[in-house]
Design a protein around this motif. Structure first.
Motif, PDB file in Angstrom:
ATOM      1  N   UNK A  34       0.829  -1.213   0.000  1.00  0.00           N
ATOM      2  CA  UNK A  34       0.000   0.000   0.000  1.00  0.00           C
ATOM      3  C   UNK A  34       0.860   1.259   0.000  1.00  0.00           C
ATOM      4  N   UNK A  35       0.480   2.225  -0.812  1.00  0.00           N
ATOM      5  CA  UNK A  35       1.249   3.468  -0.936  1.00  0.00           C
ATOM      6  C   UNK A  35       1.303   4.268   0.365  1.00  0.00           C
ATOM      7  N   UNK A  44       9.545  -3.036   2.358  1.00  0.00           N
ATOM      8  CA  UNK A  44       8.402  -3.777   2.908  1.00  0.00           C
ATOM      9  C   UNK A  44       8.366  -5.201   2.365  1.00  0.00           C
ATOM     10  N   UNK A  45       8.723  -5.369   1.097  1.00  0.00           N
ATOM     11  CA  UNK A  45       8.754  -6.709   0.502  1.00  0.00           C
ATOM     12  C   UNK A  45       9.797  -7.570   1.205  1.00  0.00           C
ATOM     13  N   UNK A  82      -2.690  -5.447   1.783  1.00  0.00           N
ATOM     14  CA  UNK A  82      -1.951  -5.621   0.521  1.00  0.00           C
ATOM     15  C   UNK A  82      -2.784  -6.431  -0.463  1.00  0.00           C
ATOM     16  N   UNK A  83      -3.522  -7.413   0.043  1.00  0.00           N
ATOM     17  CA  UNK A  83      -4.378  -8.207  -0.844  1.00  0.00           C
ATOM     18  C   UNK A  83      -5.543  -7.368  -1.374  1.00  0.00           C
ATOM     19  N   UNK A  89      -6.134  -2.884  -7.668  1.00  0.00           N
ATOM     20  CA  UNK A  89      -5.245  -2.554  -8.789  1.00  0.00           C
ATOM     21  C   UNK A  89      -5.489  -3.452 -10.000  1.00  0.00           C
ATOM     22  N   UNK A  90      -5.905  -4.676  -9.769  1.00  0.00           N
ATOM     23  CA  UNK A  90      -6.093  -5.640 -10.852  1.00  0.00           C
ATOM     24  C   UNK A  90      -7.534  -5.683 -11.353  1.00  0.00           C
TER      25      UNK A  90
END
Length: 123
Positions: A34-35, A44-45, A82-83, A89-90
């Motif tokens: 998330x931004x 974060x990853x 995030x999900x 986004x998708x």
């Protein structure tokens, strides 16, 4: 249904695989950060991959299994935003890809329940 101990080891395998994937193919995970979070998505990853690897290790060791399983349940709840971001986004992608992103949302519930079951595992 596997025993709680076997279930904990299977969950550890899932977490370890996901943790490794964060380092092998980080770009796909960066895109789900998330931004609103401070710092770079790559940080974060890497952090979430390291957490997954640590949780996996904790689930394997009987002495730390209970605490790690509870932490895993909290982790699964914590990555839910995030999900949600990924699904949003998708939303304009082709149907099969979009379906994958949407399917991840309710998947968090059984993952949390799985982690809670692993907390009951004996050595």
């Amino acid at each position: 249904m596997p025993t709680p101990a076997r279930s904990a080891l299977l969950l550890a395998g899932l977490l370890a695989s996901a943790g490794v994937a964060h380092f092998v193919a980080p770009k796909q995970f960066d895109a789900t950060v998330p931004r609103a979070l401070p710092g770079s998505p790559r940080t974060w990853t890497a952090a979430s991959g390291a957490v997954e690897l640590a949780l996996a290790a904790g689930l394997v060791v009987p002495a730390t299994r209970r605490a790690s399983a509870h932490a895993t349940a909290l982790f699964f709840a914590g990555v839910f935003p995030a999900n949600v971001k990924m699904a949003y986004d998708w939303r304009h992608r082709p149907a099969p890809v979009r379906a994958l992103a949407y399917a991840r949302l309710p998947l968090q519930v059984p993952l949390i329940l799985w982690a809670r079951r692993a907390a009951r595992a004996e050595g």
